[in-house]
Motif scaffolding. Sequence first.
Motif, PDB file in Angstrom:
ATOM      1  N   THR A 317       0.918  -1.310  -0.256  1.00  0.00           N
ATOM      2  CA  THR A 317      -0.117  -0.317  -0.364  1.00  0.00           C
ATOM      3  C   THR A 317       0.513   1.141  -0.237  1.00  0.00           C
ATOM      4  O   THR A 317       0.268   2.862  -0.001  1.00  0.00           O
ATOM      5  N   SER A 318       2.063   1.046   0.021  1.00  0.00           N
ATOM      6  CA  SER A 318       3.160   2.844   0.078  1.00  0.00           C
ATOM      7  C   SER A 318       3.565   2.962  -1.255  1.00  0.00           C
ATOM      8  O   SER A 318       2.664   2.186  -2.377  1.00  0.00           O
ATOM      9  N   PRO A 319       3.553   4.367  -1.147  1.00  0.00           N
ATOM     10  CA  PRO A 319       4.365   4.674  -2.413  1.00  0.00           C
ATOM     11  C   PRO A 319       5.185   4.075  -3.297  1.00  0.00           C
ATOM     12  O   PRO A 319       6.093   3.545  -2.718  1.00  0.00           O
ATOM     13  N   GLY A 320       4.737   3.652  -4.441  1.00  0.00           N
ATOM     14  CA  GLY A 320       5.918   3.185  -5.690  1.00  0.00           C
ATOM     15  C   GLY A 320       5.290   0.923  -5.165  1.00  0.00           C
ATOM     16  O   GLY A 320       5.574   0.471  -6.103  1.00  0.00           O
ATOM     17  N   ALA A 321       4.076   1.831  -4.584  1.00  0.00           N
ATOM     18  CA  ALA A 321       3.779   0.091  -4.660  1.00  0.00           C
ATOM     19  C   ALA A 321       3.125  -0.195  -6.636  1.00  0.00           C
ATOM     20  O   ALA A 321       2.745   1.049  -6.968  1.00  0.00           O
ATOM     21  N   GLY A 322       2.874  -1.403  -6.873  1.00  0.00           N
ATOM     22  CA  GLY A 322       2.585  -1.491  -8.315  1.00  0.00           C
ATOM     23  C   GLY A 322       3.251  -3.237  -8.664  1.00  0.00           C
ATOM     24  O   GLY A 322       2.832  -3.169  -9.624  1.00  0.00           O
ATOM     25  N   GLY A 323       3.834  -3.497  -8.221  1.00  0.00           N
ATOM     26  CA  GLY A 323       5.257  -4.368  -8.127  1.00  0.00           C
ATOM     27  C   GLY A 323       4.807  -5.617  -7.475  1.00  0.00           C
ATOM     28  O   GLY A 323       3.546  -5.359  -6.334  1.00  0.00           O
ATOM     29  N   PRO A 324       5.495  -6.465  -7.213  1.00  0.00           N
ATOM     30  CA  PRO A 324       5.681  -7.508  -5.979  1.00  0.00           C
ATOM     31  C   PRO A 324       5.838  -7.144  -4.541  1.00  0.00           C
ATOM     32  O   PRO A 324       6.692  -6.420  -4.504  1.00  0.00           O
ATOM     33  N   VAL A 325       5.185  -7.827  -3.712  1.00  0.00           N
ATOM     34  CA  VAL A 325       5.384  -7.613  -2.888  1.00  0.00           C
ATOM     35  C   VAL A 325       7.249  -8.044  -1.915  1.00  0.00           C
ATOM     36  O   VAL A 325       8.051  -7.390  -1.405  1.00  0.00           O
ATOM     37  N   ILE A 326       7.572  -9.174  -2.494  1.00  0.00           N
ATOM     38  CA  ILE A 326       8.849 -10.177  -2.323  1.00  0.00           C
ATOM     39  C   ILE A 326       9.602  -9.952  -3.220  1.00  0.00           C
ATOM     40  O   ILE A 326       8.825  -9.690  -4.970  1.00  0.00           O
ATOM     41  N   PHE A 327      10.888  -9.228  -3.496  1.00  0.00           N
ATOM     42  CA  PHE A 327      11.808  -8.929  -4.912  1.00  0.00           C
ATOM     43  C   PHE A 327      12.230 -10.157  -4.606  1.00  0.00           C
ATOM     44  O   PHE A 327      13.107 -10.396  -3.798  1.00  0.00           O
ATOM     45  N   ARG A 328      12.632 -11.174  -5.743  1.00  0.00           N
ATOM     46  CA  ARG A 328      13.036 -11.942  -6.078  1.00  0.00           C
ATOM     47  C   ARG A 328      14.046 -12.031  -7.029  1.00  0.00           C
ATOM     48  O   ARG A 328      14.280 -11.183  -7.794  1.00  0.00           O
ATOM     49  N   GLN A 329      15.352 -12.640  -7.005  1.00  0.00           N
ATOM     50  CA  GLN A 329      16.465 -11.958  -7.697  1.00  0.00           C
ATOM     51  C   GLN A 329      17.998 -13.067  -7.778  1.00  0.00           C
ATOM     52  O   GLN A 329      17.468 -14.476  -6.210  1.00  0.00           O
ATOM     53  N   GLU A 330      18.487 -13.405  -8.874  1.00  0.00           N
ATOM     54  CA  GLU A 330      19.714 -14.919  -8.912  1.00  0.00           C
ATOM     55  C   GLU A 330      20.613 -14.503  -7.414  1.00  0.00           C
ATOM     56  O   GLU A 330      21.161 -13.107  -8.484  1.00  0.00           O
ATOM     57  N   ARG A 331      20.869 -15.154  -7.168  1.00  0.00           N
ATOM     58  CA  ARG A 331      22.827 -14.872  -6.424  1.00  0.00           C
ATOM     59  C   ARG A 331      23.438 -16.598  -6.690  1.00  0.00           C
ATOM     60  O   ARG A 331      22.943 -17.395  -6.926  1.00  0.00           O
ATOM     61  N   VAL A 332      24.529 -15.992  -6.211  1.00  0.00           N
ATOM     62  CA  VAL A 332      25.116 -17.320  -6.414  1.00  0.00           C
ATOM     63  C   VAL A 332      25.599 -17.486  -4.907  1.00  0.00           C
ATOM     64  O   VAL A 332      26.523 -17.167  -3.574  1.00  0.00           O
ATOM     65  N   GLY A 333      25.279 -18.975  -4.548  1.00  0.00           N
ATOM     66  CA  GLY A 333      26.049 -20.042  -3.759  1.00  0.00           C
ATOM     67  C   GLY A 333      26.619 -20.507  -3.269  1.00  0.00           C
ATOM     68  O   GLY A 333      27.780 -20.510  -4.044  1.00  0.00           O
ATOM     69  N   LYS A 334      26.780 -21.856  -2.820  1.00  0.00           N
ATOM     70  CA  LYS A 334      28.024 -22.852  -2.412  1.00  0.00           C
ATOM     71  C   LYS A 334      28.288 -23.623  -3.842  1.00  0.00           C
ATOM     72  O   LYS A 334      27.414 -23.612  -4.041  1.00  0.00           O
ATOM     73  N   ASN A 335      29.035 -22.901  -3.674  1.00  0.00           N
ATOM     74  CA  ASN A 335      29.804 -24.093  -4.521  1.00  0.00           C
ATOM     75  C   ASN A 335      29.238 -23.582  -5.681  1.00  0.00           C
ATOM     76  O   ASN A 335      29.242 -24.022  -7.196  1.00  0.00           O
ATOM     77  N   GLY A 336      28.862 -21.806  -6.288  1.00  0.00           N
ATOM     78  CA  GLY A 336      28.903 -21.608  -7.090  1.00  0.00           C
ATOM     79  C   GLY A 336      27.276 -21.662  -7.838  1.00  0.00           C
ATOM     80  O   GLY A 336      27.153 -21.168  -8.858  1.00  0.00           O
ATOM     81  N   GLN A 337      26.647 -22.557  -7.278  1.00  0.00           N
ATOM     82  CA  GLN A 337      25.365 -22.820  -7.411  1.00  0.00           C
ATOM     83  C   GLN A 337      24.435 -21.731  -7.283  1.00  0.00           C
ATOM     84  O   GLN A 337      24.386 -20.873  -6.289  1.00  0.00           O
ATOM     85  N   LEU A 338      23.670 -21.310  -8.827  1.00  0.00           N
ATOM     86  CA  LEU A 338      22.392 -20.469  -8.400  1.00  0.00           C
ATOM     87  C   LEU A 338      21.684 -20.770  -7.716  1.00  0.00           C
ATOM     88  O   LEU A 338      21.023 -21.619  -7.463  1.00  0.00           O
ATOM     89  N   PHE A 339      20.737 -20.027  -6.604  1.00  0.00           N
ATOM     90  CA  PHE A 339      19.348 -19.440  -6.047  1.00  0.00           C
ATOM     91  C   PHE A 339      19.327 -18.098  -6.269  1.00  0.00           C
ATOM     92  O   PHE A 339      19.255 -17.590  -6.561  1.00  0.00           O
ATOM     93  N   VAL A 340      17.638 -18.673  -5.900  1.00  0.00           N
ATOM     94  CA  VAL A 340      17.013 -17.071  -6.005  1.00  0.00           C
ATOM     95  C   VAL A 340      16.664 -16.417  -4.549  1.00  0.00           C
ATOM     96  O   VAL A 340      16.672 -17.800  -3.698  1.00  0.00           O
ATOM     97  N   ILE A 341      17.037 -15.440  -4.266  1.00  0.00           N
ATOM     98  CA  ILE A 341      17.288 -14.928  -3.282  1.00  0.00           C
ATOM     99  C   ILE A 341      15.335 -14.397  -2.669  1.00  0.00           C
ATOM    100  O   ILE A 341      15.592 -13.929  -3.787  1.00  0.00           O
TER     101      ILE A 341
END
Length: 484
Positions: A317-341
């Motif tokens: 409900t805040s100014p700038g609303a309109g997108g998803p509440v949760i931001f998902r982004q690809e990051r690099v995890g253990k041993n270089g494996q990709l995951f979504v944060i």
Amino acid sequence: MAGPPDSAGTTRSGWQFRYIVALCLVDVLVGLASAIAALGLRFGPATAEPYNRYHLWVTIALPLAWLVALTLNRAYESRHLFVGNDEYARVFRSGLALTATLAAVSFALDIRIARGYVIIAMPLVIVAGIVLRYLVRQRLHRSWARGERLHRVILVGHEVAVAEMTKRLRRERYHGLGVVGACLPNGAVDPLERSEAGSLPPVLGTFEDVAPAVARVSADTVVVLSCPEIAGAALRRLAWQLEGDDIDLIVASTLVDVAGDRTTVRPVDGLPMLHVEHPRLKGGRRFVKAVFDRVSALLLLIVGAPVLMAIALLVRTSPGAGGPVIFRQERVGKNGQLFVIYKFRTMYVDAEDRLADLLERNETDGELFKMRDDPRVTPVGRWLRRLSLDEIPQLVNVLKGDMSLVGPRPPLPREVSGYPSDMRRRLVVKPGLTGLWQVSGRSDLSWEESIRLDLSYVENWSLTMDLAILVRTLSAVIRSSGAY
């Protein structure tokens, strides 16, 4: 300039003695309060009954026994106090030893001590002992931050090493070391020119002038950095010159960020050799860490569910609303494996598209992009970032096994693509929701310093370190230091 030559050492001895006396008083009060609390909670109104005389005597004796246990575990030696986790580990071991001793004595002498009394008293004395010692230490750290009670340090080494060590010691004073001067190789630098330039502490002379320099500035500590000129016989002669005035001599190891518990000195053919153990990347303690992470994440998600829902509603409900509440982004995890944060969204929906226009305004070095007043951050997002509330959804990542509660910062793929080979070492463990970078300055840290802290964590990880970082994270979040 500080008083007469011997005043620094006298002052240091004075405040250290008062600090240890204060710890003794705190520990006695902890033992007494824990014993009284156990007596009252276990027996209530029946405390004064004749059959409880054993428990009354134990209650009286417990504070003294606690003091003895801590002394035998060397919890009052200055080398284990002030910084590091060794002090808290010794308090914990003292509690275990006292519990075992109490059980053995009661069995041998046929003293009937109620198990409920022990179950209440001993955990209380351990937890309260650690918490109060932490508070006493924080008070000391605050005085160090004000420039009080600092050890007066002279650095001995080459110019580059001295400059780097000076920079690191001045960045944070939680270690209590205040640099007052340096001794450099003969002819390495013009002392007057360098002192005026301010890139080094005042140059007090050469390697041959260390002892006179100590007396001149009333130093109480000499730190010898790695240099071939001061080794073996030269280091031994320097120690002889300093021992009469009780000046601390510290030799900075060339083993960068290797914890003391990984090094042991073992004689080989009569020569003392420093053995370095490999870091603990696998084994039982790693399994305990994984279990602790997932159980803690699950409990925090259950307890924090109302907070999560309130923040989600605020973002929606805040100014700038309109997108998803949760931001998902690809990051690099253990041993270089990709995951979504997962994070609560703190930026406008077109933030990634606007990044290219802002790159030249980057306020940090290396691969990171940071701006103190990033125009892509929403008003609510700025508040969430300041309190680190945007990170809470990462508990789901911890529960899934992609992340740990404590670990290196989870990098972006584009950051990893620019890593030199040694930086990839930080990918051998799971990234963390918090870490050394989080409690040591967060966004205020340089790229090089944040990488150094991450590598230090990977090399020296322990369960005790994880618990200490989690406690320090609460303090860092409350201060909102480096959060933007």
